[in-house]
Write an enzyme that holds these catalytic residues in place. Structure first.
Site, mmCIF file in Angstrom:
data_model
loop_
_atom_site.group_PDB
_atom_site.id
_atom_site.type_symbol
_atom_site.label_atom_id
_atom_site.label_comp_id
_atom_site.label_asym_id
_atom_site.label_seq_id
_atom_site.Cartn_x
_atom_site.Cartn_y
_atom_site.Cartn_z
ATOM 1 N N ASP A 101 0.889 -1.168 0.000
ATOM 2 C CA ASP A 101 0.000 0.000 0.000
ATOM 3 C C ASP A 101 0.922 1.212 0.000
ATOM 4 O O ASP A 101 1.432 1.609 1.044
ATOM 5 C CB ASP A 101 -0.895 -0.007 1.231
ATOM 6 N N GLU B 59 -0.917 -1.499 -4.998
ATOM 7 C CA GLU B 59 -2.129 -0.707 -5.216
ATOM 8 C C GLU B 59 -1.917 0.242 -6.389
ATOM 9 O O GLU B 59 -0.903 0.938 -6.462
ATOM 10 C CB GLU B 59 -2.495 0.081 -3.960
ATOM 11 N N ASP C 288 -2.676 0.977 7.027
ATOM 12 C CA ASP C 288 -1.733 0.754 5.918
ATOM 13 C C ASP C 288 -1.346 -0.726 5.823
ATOM 14 O O ASP C 288 -1.184 -1.267 4.739
ATOM 15 C CB ASP C 288 -0.473 1.599 6.106
#
Length: 174
Positions: free
Chosen positions: A15, A75, A149
């Site tokens: 992430d 991501e 996160d």
């Protein structure tokens, strides 16, 4: 940092963030998915951009060297038209993360946040709490993964497992 202990096919979920980058490594044995390790890589907001990017790159490279994942799930860049600067800065962070993967010859799958949510919960607009619960259940964790996160990175790794990561590097490695 969250740790577990198993051995099998490893997927590194990332992430990306300029201040905080979450990472999570899962290991897959047939239908069994287990947590290997998860944590965050921080950069200091007061440092110049190039120093912050070096910190992210170095942290991701260390995770790759320590845990030897076979693939990375990252991501996808999300851009809001009202904040183009944020998208540009995130692009820099994603760039150094991809560089670390490329240097290690690890194929990278790119997944949109709504796709990750849809795969894990069936709802592309699922709230953070629902995502944390889905990750907890799929990895059979005792507690909800935190901070957000880390939960997001683990969700991205799980998405990479469920959808597969098909890149030219992936095909060359078979």
């Amino acid at each position: 940092m969250i740790k577990g202990g198993v051995s099998g096919r490893r997927i590194l979920g990332i992430d990306p963030g300029l201040n905080t980058t979450g990472y999570g490594v899962i290991e897959v044995h047939g239908a069994t998915i287990k947590l290997c390790e998860a944590g965050i890589i921080r950069s200091r907001a007061k440092d110049p951009l190039e120093m912050r990017l070096r910190e992210i790159y170095t942290g991701v490279k260390e995770v790759i060297e320590a845990l030897s994942p076979e693939m990375m799930a990252l991501e996808q860049l999300f851009s809001h038209y009202e904040r183009p600067r944020t998208a540009i800065l995130m692009g820099h962070a994603r760039g150094v993360i991809c560089l670390a993967a490329g240097e290690a010859a690890i194929p990278v799958g790119h997944f949109e946040p709504t796709r990750v949510k849809k795969v894990l919960t069936g709802n592309g607009r699922a709230p953070k709490s629902q995502m944390q619960l889905a990750v907890k259940l799929q990895l059979r964790l005792a507690n909800l993964p935190e901070p957000a996160d880390v939960a997001d990175a683990l969700a991205i790794a799980l998405c990479g497992h469920h959808l597969g990561i098909n890149t030219p590097l992936d095909k060359l490695m078979k």
